[in-house]
Design an enzyme around this catalytic site. Structure first.
Site, short mmCIF file in Angstrom:
data_model
loop_
_atom_site.label_atom_id
_atom_site.label_comp_id
_atom_site.label_asym_id
_atom_site.label_seq_id
_atom_site.Cartn_x
_atom_site.Cartn_y
_atom_site.Cartn_z
N TYR B 293 0.76 7.37 -8.70
CA TYR B 293 -0.48 7.85 -8.09
C TYR B 293 -1.68 7.22 -8.78
O TYR B 293 -1.88 7.40 -9.98
CB TYR B 293 -0.54 9.37 -8.18
CG TYR B 293 -1.52 9.99 -7.22
CD1 TYR B 293 -1.10 10.39 -5.95
CD2 TYR B 293 -2.84 10.21 -7.57
CE1 TYR B 293 -1.99 10.97 -5.06
CE2 TYR B 293 -3.73 10.78 -6.68
CZ TYR B 293 -3.30 11.17 -5.43
OH TYR B 293 -4.18 11.74 -4.54
N TYR B 343 -6.10 4.71 0.55
CA TYR B 343 -5.90 6.02 -0.04
C TYR B 343 -5.35 6.96 1.03
O TYR B 343 -6.10 7.61 1.75
CB TYR B 343 -7.21 6.55 -0.60
CG TYR B 343 -7.14 7.90 -1.25
CD1 TYR B 343 -6.62 8.05 -2.54
CD2 TYR B 343 -7.59 9.04 -0.61
CE1 TYR B 343 -6.56 9.28 -3.14
CE2 TYR B 343 -7.53 10.29 -1.21
CZ TYR B 343 -7.02 10.40 -2.48
OH TYR B 343 -6.96 11.63 -3.07
#
Lengths: 141, 394
Positions: B293, B343
């Protein structure tokens, strides 16, 4: 640095934290101290995270602490902060207890550094809110 | 009588991802999050070779900015879901969403569960905070908002600084992560940023919240990703190479100021990793490719340490050595990640892990990738974290 006081977003105080914000308006940094184990609580909350006690008393903190981290904000997203960039937010470990981290803006001739000893100054932003502005303790002593 | 239907020790490799679906990633989708979600789910179901009527479970997550399963299902003609779950949260729960889908399938509550994330995080609800009021809904945000400390870059910058102070991590270290991921995105036709960058480009990009520059920050994007999960037994008869869910773990991470003044140079991934590896029966040395992440460069660096790919505090020198490049010891974010692909809040990491293990990574394929790790926001802030380990099924 001019601040449009009314543009500063107001904290959404809850019923546990209202005394904290009321304290700042008196230029007093209040802490909750557990009546059973003596540990300070932060943020303001109902029970003690060490001993689960619901009993506490308010204590006036010294206002001293040390800088643990900081950021310098260049891109601000709200009008209240846009005119102030770059501005510093410091995360300060309070002298009273190592795990109490209180954020605030920082003002001084230079950027804060890790371990800098600071003291809380109070800034009134309108009649309903006062905020902490950390400053180097050596500058005021 | 057994006390549980499936114990956690039996969950390893019991379920599989059998389909992945994407929409285009862009700065302005021109459509609603419902339309994005529907497109990605259709694509995933098609990829799996299933029909929409097979889907009997649906999971998603959002920060109040997307379309929930209860609204999406009827839109897709589904009328009798047996399992739904909509988690409140962002990247921290992204992989937990897959985890609960895994449990639903493993226990027989549902047979084919879709997990998706759809967002217009660039053209509508700016995840980075631009042009909208702070999301002031947790206990501690009130102490930060009036000081102008509430956007994600500001949060993670405050944490990154603590790592720099403690371990001597530098801007250049963060730069290596941005550059490596951009190199990967060059080979990914889905990626929004495909122009190579060098250290000079990185170091001269403008400050957002020091120590973060623009190129430390992810690309807010519009788009959606979806996957289909079923039992590994059923997966054998489907058209794609099954990718088994070997490990799934989620739980508590750090908050910024609560809970005992946490040391932000360590992320929640340090607590998560032992559970995740134990369930999968592997260690970091067995992992061939890692989707970590990367809302900001720092989260990659701290996870490399906390997930055991290098020693604590060595993340900076580790990335500088080239270890995370495609030809390094642990290729990271082969799609370009949030920094250079888009994203999509964690689900694009899951999808890339699946593609790599299927051998569908195209020009960016890591040869012989058999085990992949994919993680949600590692609990640097927001109080939660989640992660998954996948294994190629055949």
């Amino acid at each position: 640095m001019a601040i449009d006081e009314q543009l500063i977003p107001r904290p959404s105080a809850d019923r546990d934290s209202a005394p904290y914000w009321a304290g700042l308006q008196e230029h007093v940094l209040l802490l909750q101290r557990c009546s059973d184990c003596g540990r300070f609580r932060w943020p303001f909350r109902g029970c003690c995270n060490r001993c689960q006690s619901w009993d506490f008393e308010f204590v006036q903190a010294s206002g001293y602490g040390t800088v643990r981290s900081w950021i310098v904000v260049y891109e601000a997203h709200l009008p209240a902060f846009r005119d102030r960039t770059p501005y510093v937010v410091a995360l300060v470990e309070l002298a009273e207890q190592e795990d109490i981290l209180i954020p605030g803006n920082f003002e001084g001739d230079k950027l804060p550094q890790f371990g800098d000893r600071v003291i809380a100054n109070y800034l009134d932003v309108g009649s309903d809110l006062s905020l902490i502005c950390w400053a180097l303790a050596s500058d005021v002593e | 009588m057994r006390s549980v239907v499936v114990s956690k020790d039996e969950l390893r490799d019991r379920t599989a991802v059998v389909g992945v679906g994407f929409t285009e990633f862009s700065k302005n989708s021109g459509v609603s999050t419902a339309a994005l979600a529907a497109r990605a789910v259709q694509a995933a179901v098609r990829d799996a070779g299933l029909s929409m009527t097979d889907i009997d479970g649906m999971v998603s997550y959002s920060v109040g900015d997307s379309t929930e399963p209860r609204m999406l299902a009827p839109m897709l003609g589904i009328s009798d879901l047996k399992f739904t779950n909509h988690q409140a949260g962002g990247g921290v729960v992204s992989h937990a969403a897959v985890g609960v889908a895994m449990m639903a399938v493993a226990t027989g509550v549902a047979d084919y569960v879709v997990c998706y994330r759809a967002l217009n995080s660039r053209s509508e609800f700016r995840i980075g905070g631009k042009g909208r009021a702070p999301v002031d809904r947790n206990l501690e945000m009130q102490y930060r908002v009036p000081y102008g400390w509430f956007t994600p870059p500001q949060d993670f910058a405050m944490a990154a600084r603590q790592h720099m102070l403690r371990y001597g991590t530098t801007s250049e270290h963060f730069g290596h992560i941005a550059i490596t991921q951009r190199d990967n995105a060059v080979l990914n036709e889905r990626a929004m940023m495909r122009q190579p960058i060098d250290m000079d480009t990185y170091l001269t990009s403008r400050w957002i919240a020091e120590p973060f520059r623009l190129l430390d920050c992810c690309l807010e994007a519009d788009g959606a990703c979806a996957i289909v999960i079923t039992s590994s037994e059923r997966a054998r008869d489907l058209q794609q190479t099954p990718v088994l869910i070997s490990g799934a773990a989620w739980g508590q991470g750090n908050t910024m100021i609560s809970g005992g003044g946490q040391d932000q140079s360590v992320s929640g991934a340090a607590r998560l990793a032992p559970r995740l590896y134990a369930m999968a029966g592997v260690g970091p040395g067995d992992v061939d490719v890692a989707m970590l992440y990367d809302c900001f460069t720092y989260t990659v660096l701290v996870q490399l340490e906390d997930l055991g790919f290098c020693a604590k505090g060595e993340g900076g020198p580790f990335v500088a050595s080239g270890a995370i490049r495609r030809d390094g010891t642990i290729p990271v974010n082969t799609h370009g990640g949030f920094l250079s692909e888009a994203y999509i809040h964690g689900m694009n990491h899951v999808c890339e892990a699946i593609l790599q293990l299927r051998g569908d990574g195209g020009a960016r394929q890591i040869p012989n990738a058999e085990v992949a790790i994919s993680t949600g926001q590692p609990g640097v802030t927001s109080g939660l974290c989640s992660g998954l380990i996948f294994r190629r099924g055949r």
